[in-house]
Design an enzyme around this catalytic site. Structure first.
Site, mmCIF file in Angstrom:
data_model
loop_
_atom_site.group_PDB
_atom_site.id
_atom_site.type_symbol
_atom_site.label_atom_id
_atom_site.label_comp_id
_atom_site.label_asym_id
_atom_site.label_seq_id
_atom_site.Cartn_x
_atom_site.Cartn_y
_atom_site.Cartn_z
ATOM 1 C CB SER A 682 -11.066 2.924 0.417
ATOM 2 O OG SER A 682 -11.874 2.309 1.390
ATOM 3 C CE LYS A 725 -14.687 0.366 -1.132
ATOM 4 N NZ LYS A 725 -13.394 1.073 -1.161
#
Length: 806
Positions: A682, A725
């Site tokens: 990611s 996140k």
């Protein structure tokens, strides 16, 4: 000197058998290669080489699995038996040393034959050894009672008549039941004197073993006679008790058991089994170990809740009330539990799905199961599976083993006292296996609604209906749960708590619980809101609230000490005096950078304790094209960096970057906090953004964070953990987040009060990322005209429109 002769003969490997010279015996041949070797010997000179396998379980032994010394024998007779087996009669001729083995259809041995050696003159030492052998042999046969006297006389006379000492040793060894290793030792003794010495040693040792075995047999016989005597006396005592009308004998105990089992109304199979065990108990002498084993078994049968059930409470409103009382947040999880209970109510509880609660430690998996048990009015039992590696822990031990007992399933049912409890299997992902079996395989039957109605424990040996039991399992992760076991469960994921949820849990549950635990009245210790937030942010870093509860408990203990020692009536915990209770801050978090910077981009990472921001730094220096990756990066993250460099090399013209940068420059990519391992795809677009910034000289916006995987063509692929996140970015003061377009739907999982303050930029290509992340696009003002990997008609304006719709 022993005469030697080199030759080749067909070979048969023998299993558990040693053939010596002058030995006549028969054995069965079943292996195809051995049969073909036997047929070849019969077709030539009837000679065959016999050698013993070191490991008799090997089907096709090679030379390394054979002893090096064997016997050349003559095939005297063969008899074909049913099942393609040949019984062969052979006579040993001479010893031979195995040199090599060849052949495909059958084994051909290249051997060195040792010619039998006859001593012309027997010296005094050899004569002494011969006498020792004869004396020990006679004593051996006196103690050994498995051989008839006629056979003993024939062996001794044949050995005595042999004028060759070596031949005498072979005759005696061939007619005594010795271990394979001992017979092989005699076979490998080429010189007659060596053979005599080895035989004296072996016979002497065997003689001592026989004497010791004889003494043990005598002791056993005496003990048996004593037991028979005691049994006779007990039988007399039982008759005397019956004549005197004594009701305290074993018969009264059996009658008491029968009355107890009659009240239980056992199933037919269980009733028959119990009756059989009661009959055995009647026939067992009192005071014996067997009687104790039978009594323990009967007690377990009597203690099981065969027909005892609790009445289920399927009031959905009551369940909602209890879940709201015990847990803050987790709205989706609570809704799923209510749906589960509704299905149980409508279906009557038959073959309801088995729930698996998955989430990080401390998020409330076990307490949710306890709340469900209370809502359904069920008995609650918890079975911890962490570290269980023995299948018997689940299924129990068989009664043939000393100290055997039922498995944890039966034990939990006895503990619950009902046949329809709520049974929690805690930490099911921590199951392991070893030589004692695989516990996860035993769990398959327990958690399968088609099979668990007839679950059999190895100790109980009776079917017990588990279909009425409500099973809930918990796990921290799914990848360690075996596939067949996971397939039997319905997974409900419990996400990590955000700061606001931890704050409310602390105020509503943890603080009152700790005050009560340490004997503090409400209002005696007061926590300000800022103090609670500081405990969460600076003293704990976790997905759940377990450490948060510990820190609150530590504060309560210190506050109690102040109240007692200093005579204070109350203690107030604030942000200013918090360090006096817990010490200096243990954790912190990065705040948003104040100014844009070249070669530094902000990424987002997921950890087991929540989300975090991740700065990625890139330095470009004159060099020869070396790429350095530091920061304790995993293989996947390193591959993302390589993919980003390859993508940029194809876009150098569009981004105003030197086309030969990969030849003329050294690139150093670093992710700070190098002691912490980092991995995952990611960070791909974050690395690419930092690289473009460093190579083009354009700074990256400090108020933008990003997450997404990059491909060689610049496409942005979806990632996981968007909720955690996003919360990390929000905590750092960042309000613009670039996410993969496919993750747009996942923004619904973010709390609404936080989601409305964040601008999400969905991106399909790397160029869309750069449109938002860089303060100024390098070289081209409309780079979509020269790109073939963007969304049709996609631009910054389109991103803004999508953001507004969010």
């Amino acid at each position: 000197m022993i005469k030697q002769k080199k030759t080749t003969l067909p070979m048969i490997p023998l299993r558990g058998l040693v053939v010596l010279p002058y030995m006549i015996l028969h054995f069965d041949v079943g292996r195809q290669k051995s049969i073909k070797a036997l047929e070849e010997a019969l077709a030539t000179n009837q000679l065959i080489f016999l050698v013993t396998q070191i490991n008799e379980n090997v089907k096709e032994p090679d030379m390394s699995q054979l002893y090096k010394t064997g016997t050349i024998a003559k095939v005297s007779q063969i008899l074909r038996m049913p099942g393609n087996v040949i019984r062969v009669l052979v006579e040993g001729i001479s010893r031979a040393q195995l040199c090599s083995v060849t052949g495909t259809d059958y084994s051909v041995a290249e051997i060195i034959e040792y010619m039998p050696k006859t001593l012309d003159k027997i010296d005094i030492n050899t004569e002494a050894l011969i006498r020792n052998v004869r004396d020990v042999c006679e004593k051996y046969f006196e103690v050994e009672n498995k051989v008839s006297p006629e056979s003993i006389a024939a062996v001794i006379s044949t050995a005595a008549a042999a004028d060759d000492p070596g031949r005498m040793c072979d005759i005696i060894t061939g007619n005594i039941d010795l271990p394979i290793a001992d017979k092989q030792m005699i076979l490998e003794s080429i010189e007659p004197e060596e053979r005599l010495e080895n035989l004296v040693f072996i016979l002497s040792r065997e003689l001592e073993l026989l004497k010791l075995s004889s003494r043990i047999d005598e002791k056993v016989k005496k003990n048996m006679d004593k037991n028979q005597h005691d049994y006779y006396l007990r039988e007399q005592l039982q008759v005397i008790q019956e004549e005197l009308g004594d009701k305290d004998g074993i018969g009264a105990e059996v009658r008491e058991y029968r009355e107890k089992f009659a009240a239980l109304e056992l199933p037919e199979e269980a009733a028959k089994k119990v009756e059989k065990e009661l009959d055995r108990l009647l026939k067992t002498p009192p005071g014996t170990g067997e009687g104790t084993v039978i009594r323990n078994y009967l007690d377990w049968i009597a203690d099981l809740p065969w027909n005892i059930s609790t009445e289920d409470n399927m009031d959905i409103k009551n369940a909602e009330k209890i879940l709201e009382r015990d847990h803050y947040g987790l709205e989706k999880v609570k809704q799923r539990i209510i749906e589960y209970l509704a299905v149980r109510k409508l279906s009557g509880g038959i073959k309801a799905p088995i729930i698996c609660l998955v989430g990080p430690p401390g998020v409330g998996k076990t307490s949710i199961a306890r709340s469900v048990a209370e809502a359904m009015n069920k008995k609650y039992v918890r079975i911890s599976l962490g570290g269980v590696r023995d299948e018997a822990e689940i299924r129990g031990h068989r009664r043939t083993y000393l100290g055997s007992m039922p498995g944890r399933i039966i034990y939990a049912l006895k503990q619950a006292g009902s046949n329809n409890p709520l049974m929690l299997f805690d930490e099911i992902d921590k199951l392991s296996s070893d030589i004692h079996g695989d516990p996860s395989s035993a769990m398959l039957e327990v958690l399968d609604g088609e099979q668990n109605s007839t679950f059999r424990d190895n100790y109980i040996e009776l079917p017990f209906d588990l279909s009425k039991v409500t099973f809930i399992t918990t796990a921290n992760r799914l990848d360690t749960i075996p596939g067949p076991l996971l397939d039997r469960m319905e997974v409900i994921e419990l996400p990590s708590y955000i700061e606001d949820e931890k704050y409310n849990i602390a105020k509503r549950h943890l603080i009152p619980k700790q005050l009560k635990m340490y004997g503090l009245k409400a209002g005696t210790v007061k926590f300000t809101d800022d103090a609670v937030h500081d405990i969460i942010n600076y003293y704990t870093r976790e997905a759940g609230v377990r450490n948060l509860e510990r820190e609150i408990g530590s504060i309560c203990r210190k506050a109690a000490a102040k109240i007692v020692s200093e005579g204070k009536k109350s203690v107030k915990i604030t942000s200013k005096n918090l360090e006096s209770f817990l010490g200096s801050h243990r954790f912190g978090y990065d705040l948003m950078k104040k100014e844009p910077a070249v070669g530094i981009s902000t990424g987002l990472a997921w950890t087991q304790v929540g989300g975090d921001t991740l700065d990625i730094e890139v330095n470009v220096m004159e060099g020869s094209g070396n790429v350095e990756l530091t920061g304790h990066l995993g293989d996947v993250m390193k591959e993302s960096a390589k993919a980003a460099i390859s993508y940029i090399r194809t876009k150098t013209d569009e981004y105003g970057i030197d086309a030969d940068f990969y030849k003329n420059c050294d690139i150093h990519i670093h992710v700070p906090e190098g002691a912490t391992p980092k991995d995952g795809p990611s960070a791909g677009i974050t690395i690419a953004t930092a690289l473009v910034s460093a190579l083009s000289g354009q700074p990256v916006r400090s108020d933008v964070a990003m997450t997404g995987e990059i491909t060689l063509r610049g496409r942005v692929l979806p990632i996981g953990g968007l909720r955690e996140k996003s919360l990390a970015a929000y905590r750092s003061g960042i309000r613009t987040i670039i996410i993969p377009q496919d993750n747009l739907k996942d923004t619904e999982e973010i709390p609404e009060n936080i989601r409305k303050d964040i601008t999400f930029i969905p991106a399909f290509s790397m160029q869309q990322v750069l449109n938002t992340a860089l303060c100024k696009l390098p070289v081209y003002s409309d780079i979509t005209k020269k790109s073939d990997d963007t969304v049709p008609n996609a631009s910054v304006h389109q991103n803004v429109e999508i953001t507004n719709r969010i």
